[in-house]
Design a protein around this motif. Structure first.
Motif, PDB file in Angstrom:
ATOM      1  N   SER A   1      47.766  48.516  44.491  1.00 25.45           N
ATOM      2  CA  SER A   1      46.501  49.007  43.953  1.00 25.45           C
ATOM      3  C   SER A   1      45.514  49.121  45.103  1.00 25.45           C
TER       4      SER A   1
ATOM      5  N   PHE B   1      46.387  36.372  38.848  1.00 18.87           N
ATOM      6  CA  PHE B   1      45.595  36.938  37.758  1.00 18.87           C
ATOM      7  C   PHE B   1      45.915  36.207  36.451  1.00 18.87           C
ATOM      8  N   ASP B   2      45.124  35.169  36.205  1.00 20.27           N
ATOM      9  CA  ASP B   2      45.366  34.335  35.026  1.00 20.27           C
ATOM     10  C   ASP B   2      44.171  34.308  34.078  1.00 20.27           C
ATOM     11  N   GLY B   3      43.369  35.403  34.116  1.00 18.70           N
ATOM     12  CA  GLY B   3      42.286  35.525  33.159  1.00 18.70           C
ATOM     13  C   GLY B   3      41.015  34.786  33.511  1.00 18.70           C
TER      14      GLY B   3
ATOM     15  N   ALA C   1      41.351  44.640  44.322  1.00 20.36           N
ATOM     16  CA  ALA C   1      41.549  43.545  43.386  1.00 20.36           C
ATOM     17  C   ALA C   1      40.372  42.600  43.534  1.00 20.36           C
TER      18      ALA C   1
ATOM     19  N   THR D   1      36.809  39.526  34.213  1.00 17.80           N
ATOM     20  CA  THR D   1      37.896  38.651  34.645  1.00 17.80           C
ATOM     21  C   THR D   1      38.628  39.248  35.839  1.00 17.80           C
ATOM     22  N   GLU D   2      39.501  38.455  36.427  1.00 16.68           N
ATOM     23  CA  GLU D   2      40.273  38.884  37.583  1.00 16.68           C
ATOM     24  C   GLU D   2      41.118  40.104  37.224  1.00 16.68           C
ATOM     25  N   THR D   3      41.176  41.061  38.146  1.00 20.96           N
ATOM     26  CA  THR D   3      41.912  42.287  37.845  1.00 20.96           C
ATOM     27  C   THR D   3      42.220  43.059  39.117  1.00 20.96           C
ATOM     28  N   GLN D   4      43.194  43.958  39.025  1.00 19.08           N
ATOM     29  CA  GLN D   4      43.483  44.942  40.059  1.00 19.08           C
ATOM     30  C   GLN D   4      43.005  46.298  39.562  1.00 19.08           C
ATOM     31  N   LEU D   5      42.519  47.139  40.459  1.00 17.37           N
ATOM     32  CA  LEU D   5      41.973  48.432  40.056  1.00 17.37           C
ATOM     33  C   LEU D   5      42.067  49.420  41.202  1.00 17.37           C
TER      34      LEU D   5
ATOM     35  N   THR E   1      39.371  38.508  42.516  1.00 21.98           N
ATOM     36  CA  THR E   1      39.846  37.239  41.995  1.00 21.98           C
ATOM     37  C   THR E   1      38.784  36.167  42.191  1.00 21.98           C
TER      38      THR E   1
ATOM     39  N   LEU F   1      32.533  43.342  36.005  1.00 13.63           N
ATOM     40  CA  LEU F   1      33.883  43.000  35.582  1.00 13.63           C
ATOM     41  C   LEU F   1      33.912  41.550  35.131  1.00 13.63           C
TER      42      LEU F   1
END
Length: 739
Positions: A606, A640-642, A609, A547-551, A611, A545
């Motif tokens: 979710s 979550f700012d990319g 996540a 970038t920062e994300t929720q999944l 980060t 992955l």
């Protein structure tokens, strides 16, 4: 439907390594001519922690010193002793340990730097200010000296106001409850004849002897801090009060500190809303408020005791099986530093009143796997058509023990004795794990947290829930829409339990990646089967992955998530890592856009996540977010700012929980056996082979067909010959058994 924060999740009442007091007492006596120790009463061997615990809670002496420090006149806080304070005073709500920054700890724990200084986290309810607020402070360094200072604790909260929370959104402690009690008393006294007729109960105030029902309130009490309200429900008193709800609710406007301006929002009964006492009385006088399912005051049916009327089970008079650490404990402790070693594992422990039990510097065979593992939030979201059910949620000793896994770690039988020149080879390896367990009793539920360190290098986190349902009055016309009828006048309201955790992985080093491996179907042909033409086949496709994300977990388990170190490889050239294996009941909140959980519980929405780790982002939530769903003190979504997470110091956040499909078998309480959720962190190419070859607790049996000879290898590990006496607390000795 509201996710209410679990305040003071695990306030530990006993020392971290306190020996639990069992219902039965065991004494082991070595039999004649046997020098081995049975070990049932042995203390765990001592091991000195490599370094003093930098995450340890501040001491009671430090708490007292901080208390004196903030109350000193020169601090200018104008504090009143909480014993004498009202909600319009300034007073200390609690003092806790401040989270220690990772960037400050690593140079100490991994290097030669001095230990980072300790700080206290102080929450002060400042009701005496012109604009009353709840304010968080940081006090340190500790111990208190002429170098100690106090400053606002702002940098970990991203909601825009730092550690400041408006008065209307602050936690409802006893002093705020006392503020609305006069209005509640007045309104309920005015309609006492109605409540007496409807459900044979009256409320004249909490301290009035005529009061024979119990009031309970729910959150949230605000959406954004601009206004405040209270929703009160009523129950019959008793040990199982949660199971005997009354179909009557009162909503109060409690905005501000001037109690003379508090007012009635309305009454709810029979699913009808009345904005005034007069309109309620008109409906009552007209005979419109019927109660077809009257609640019973006798709540003995919901008490967790032995029910003789249910009959007798054969042989139930015998003692159930017990788990005994025969031969002595196999784990070592440094009690002072809260440090543990077990079968290659090592870790430090700590706790705070907000996060409860925490683990730090978790290593296996000397290599760090996790820097921090901690609880972040426990919440529940209810379904229902009553104000209580539609708007809710709601510790405690720690015990350490090794237990049989209930299955072999590994087992295989190969060969055949039917071949005259053959043999049969059976090998099996003992499976066990060190459990660190604690139970948090929060309102109507007991949450059992179990952290298991398995001998194969895997780690399991498990949460179980038991306790009284936060039930609702039963309505015949709901037809089970919000949960089934579980007694004459009680409905078990369906709800979600979601418990969130933080896992700051450092696989060998801090530079890690979250790798997703998808099981996909591809079309292929095989030249040795030309008649098949093209046909589907399974294939693995992996990527890190970016970038920062929720999944979420993939349907049918067709994705694997692994925290890997892309620069550290095992003997076979594969990146070393630990897989995140969903266990029982991997869920998240069912509703993502409820106004009661709008922005203050994003992590709960979710399964996972990832980060980038930052010192200013130590938490997924704030304990005061419950009353700020529209404008939270800390908003996880803003994290979550990319930012890149590939080959970086990353944090994995995950949820455990269960959709609680309530049932009659939740009476008297929900059972731990069903209400359970878990996750496993398992080595995924972290090693060159399975971590079992160095375990001597195994058996190998070889049978040679030609000679009939059987060889047996126990590697010198045999059960100690002991006599175990089981004694009841009163002193009765039960029959002894030989182990």
């Amino acid at each position: 439907m509201i996710a209410q924060h679990l305040l003071a999740a695990l306030a530990v009442a006993l020392p971290v390594f306190a020996r639990p007091e069992p219902d039965l007492w065991f004494r082991a006596i070595s039999l004649a001519n046997d020098t081995r120790v049975c070990g049932l009463s042995d203390e765990a061997p001592f091991v000195k922690a490599p370094k003093a615990n930098p995450w340890a809670p501040i001491s009671p002496e430090d708490v007292k010193a901080v208390w004196a420090f903030v109350h000193a006149p020169e601090q200018g806080l104008n504090l009143t002793n909480p014993t004498n304070a009202t909600m319009t005073d300034n007073y200390v709500f609690w003092i806790d340990t401040l989270h220690t920054n990772k960037s400050s700890v690593l140079p100490y724990i991994d290097g030669t730097d001095a230990a980072p200084p300790k700080y206290a986290r102080v929450v002060i309810f400042e009701g005496g200010k012109k604009e009353p607020v709840s304010q968080e402070y940081m006090v340190g360094p500790l111990p208190v000296s002429d170098k100690t200072t106090i400053a606002t604790y702002d940098y970990v909260f991203n909601g825009g106001s730092g550690g400041t929370v408006p008065f209307n959104a602050r936690y409802y402690d006893g002093k705020r409850s006392a503020g609305y009690e006069p209005l509640l008393k007045s309104l309920m006294t005015e309609i006492a004849d109605i409540t007496k007729a409807l459900f044979n109960g009256t409320y004249y105030g909490v301290s009035d002897k005529r009061t024979d029902i119990v009031e309970a309130s729910t959150g949230p009490n605000s959406f954004d801090g601009s206004t405040s309200w209270v929703t009160s429900m009523f129950r019959y008193p008793g040990p199982a009060t949660y199971m005997v709800p009354l179909d009557f609710y009162i909503l109060l406007d409690t905005t501000g500190t001037d109690v003379s301006k508090y007012s009635l929002r309305g009454f709810v009964t029979n699913t009808r809303f009345f904005t005034t006492a007069a309109s309620l009385r008109r409906a009552f006088d007209a005979g419109e408020l019927k109660n077809p399912f009257p609640q019973t005051r006798d709540n003995s049916w919901a008490v967790l005791d032995h029910k003789a009327e249910m009959g007798v089970r054969d042989l139930e008079d015998r003692l159930a099986p017990q788990s005994l650490e025969v031969g002595g404990k196999r784990y070592k402790l440094d009690r002072e530093q809260n440090y543990v070693e077990f079968m290659g594992w090592s870790f430090y422990m700590s706790f705070t009143r907000v996060l409860g039990l925490q683990f730090y510097d978790i290593r296996f065979k000397g290599e760090r796997i996790i820097y921090e593992l901690s609880l972040q939030e426990a919440a529940a979201q209810y379904a229902g058509n009553s104000p209580k059910a539609a708007n809710t949620v709601h510790p405690a000793a720690i015990c350490i023990f090794e237990a049989d896994s209930g299955y072999p770690l590994a087992r295989h039988r190969t060969g055949s004795s039917k071949n005259p020149n053959g043999f049969s080879h059976l090998s099996t390896v003992k499976g066990s794990a060190l459990h660190v367990r604690t139970v948090a009793t929060v309102g109507n539920y007991d949450y059992l947290f179990d952290y298991a360190f398995h001998v194969d290098g895997s780690m399991e986190i498990e949460v179980r829930a038991s306790g009284y349902l936060q039930s609702s009055p039963y309505y015949a016309d709901t037809d089970g829409e919000f949960g089934p009828r579980i007694h004459e006048a009680t409905q078990g309201s369906f709800h979600d339990h979601v418990i969130s955790f933080k896992a700051d992985f450092d696989i060998v080093t801090a530079a890690n990646s979250l790798q997703r491996t998808d099981l996909v179907v591809v079309n292929q042909s095989q030249p040795w089967f030309p008649e098949l033409g093209t046909f589907p086949q399974m294939s693995l496709q992996a990527h890190n992955l970016a970038t920062e994300t929720q999944l979420n977990w993939a349907p049918n388990g067709q994705s694997m998530f692994t925290v890997v170190n892309p620069t550290a490889r095992n003997r076979w050239g594969t990146p070393r890592g630990y897989r995140l294996v969903p266990g029982k009941s991997p869920i998240h909140l069912s509703i993502a856009d409820s106004p009661f959980t709008l922005h203050q519980s994003h992590l709960l929405k979710s399964d996972l996540a990832v980060t980038r780790q930052h010192d200013h982002e130590p938490y997924a939530n704030s304990w005061q977010n419950v009353n700020l769903p529209a404008k939270p003190q800390h908003d996880f979504a803003r994290v979550f700012d990319g930012e890149a997470v590939d080959g970086e110091d990353l944090v994995v956040w995950f949820n455990l929980g269960m959709h609680h499909y309530t049932r009659a078998e939740d009476v008297p309480v929900t059972l731990f056996s069903e209400a359970v959720s878990s996750i496993v962190f398992a080595p995924q190419n972290f090693f060159d082979r399975a971590q079992e070859g160095d375990l001597r607790n195994r058996r190998v049996v070889v049978s040679e067909a030609a000679t009939g000879a059987i060889s047996y290898e126990d590697y010198g590990i045999a059960p100690p010959a002991c006599r175990v006496e089981v004694q009841e607390p009163a002193g009765k000795i039960l029959p002894w058994v030989t182990v």
